[in-house]
Scaffold this active site. Structure first.
Site, PDB file in Angstrom:
ATOM      1  CB  SER A   1      -0.845   0.104   1.167  1.00  0.00           C
ATOM      2  OG  SER A   1      -0.266  -0.176   2.319  1.00  0.00           O
TER       3      SER A   1
ATOM      4  CG  ASP B   1      -1.736   3.971   9.334  1.00  0.00           C
ATOM      5  OD1 ASP B   1      -0.514   3.857   9.448  1.00  0.00           O
ATOM      6  OD2 ASP B   1      -2.357   4.216   8.398  1.00  0.00           O
TER       7      ASP B   1
ATOM      8  CG  HIS C   1      -0.432   3.326   5.597  1.00  0.00           C
ATOM      9  ND1 HIS C   1      -0.730   2.384   6.619  1.00  0.00           N
ATOM     10  CD2 HIS C   1      -0.271   2.652   4.442  1.00  0.00           C
ATOM     11  CE1 HIS C   1      -0.763   1.216   6.101  1.00  0.00           C
ATOM     12  NE2 HIS C   1      -0.492   1.391   4.732  1.00  0.00           N
TER      13      HIS C   1
END
Length: 277
Positions: free
Chosen positions: A7, A251, A254
């Site tokens: 990702s 998170d 990311h």
């Protein structure tokens, strides 16, 4: 141009897509409805941008597709290609490859069709191996595939590991990333597993460079490490979810805020210019 990886590779691809979209709008020429496998064609420039979702780079089988995202047991075939990308990559002039975070979970390693060991699989009859064992062989196989494709003449860029910035605990133990500004050089550094993964990537790229020269292929290091270590402010922290979602995990892997990840494409575009000259 093709992006192969997880990702975070898609993050960079989306950033580049937004940059290009300020000039012209592409046609969606994806061959599947799977959002993880996208392809856009820029008619004005005869330029194709593609994303191949392959977080382990090699052939991987999820033994429990309905299980928890962060703790699924994966069977990794360390010496076999993932045809999701390997069967289509010959047509591209530039390939950006990266992978990292998906290797922390439990994995069973296969070579020559047989189990050779595992990482965190909790099976007493299988030899325990480190995460780095599988990681090194995954990259070695991916590069070997590229050097072995008869019609591939492109330039391969290894985009190095994107550093995480968990503080005050691990990702599942209260860790967060609440900083709102970059830190000074030296205040944070790559260490532990992240450092080992980064060094492994670089070592395997250098190996691929030597092999690639025999065929006239180019392998380049797109090293984002030092620039990103000082940007703990770029992660979504606990804002990476909808307000109504009951999610407590932050998170810090990311990238959310504009700036840090766009730097990757600044580096990439400069390296493309250098290739031209």
């Amino acid at each position: 141009m093709a992006f192969v990886g997880d990702s975070l590779a898609r993050n960079q691809m989306q950033s580049l897509l937004c940059l290009l979209a300020t000039v012209v709008y592409p046609l969606d020429v994806s061959y599947t409805s799977d959002s993880r496998l996208k392809r856009w064609f820029y008619v004005n420039y005869n330029f194709t941008l593609a994303s191949f979702w392959s977080p382990h780079l090699v052939k991987a089988i999820d033994t429990d597709p309905n299980g928890p995202t962060y703790n699924r047991l994966m069977n990794l075939y360390l010496d076999e290609a993932n045809d999701v990308w390997a069967a289509q990559i010959e047509a591209f002039d530039y390939v950006i490859i990266s992978a990292g975070r998906w290797f922390y979970g439990p994995q069973v390693f296969f070579e020559n069709g047989k189990v050779v060991g595992c990482h965190l699989c909790l099976k007493n009859n299988i030899k325990n191996l480190t995460m780095l064992y599988g990681y090194r062989r995954d990259f070695r196989t991916a590069f070997k595939i590229l050097t072995g494709l008869e019609n591939f003449n492109g330039v391969t860029f290894l985009r190095t590991l994107s550093p995480a910035h968990f503080e005050n605990g691990e990702w599942n133990r209260g860790g967060n990333c609440i900083r709102t500004r970059p830190v000074s050089r030296g205040e944070m550094k790559l260490e532990g597993d992240d450092l080992e993964l980064y060094l492994t990537q670089v070592e395997e790229l250098r190996r691929a460079e030597r092999e690639g020269k025999k065929r006239g292929l180019k392998f380049r290091l797109l090293d984002i490490n030092e620039a990103m270590v000082v940007r703990p402010d770029g992660h979504p922290n606990h804002y990476g979810h909808w307000p109504h979602e009951n999610v407590t995990i932050s998170d810090c892997v990311h990238w959310c805020l504009p700036g840090p990840i766009d730097t990757w494409n600044d580096f990439l575009l400069q390296m493309l210019k250098m290739e031209r000259y």
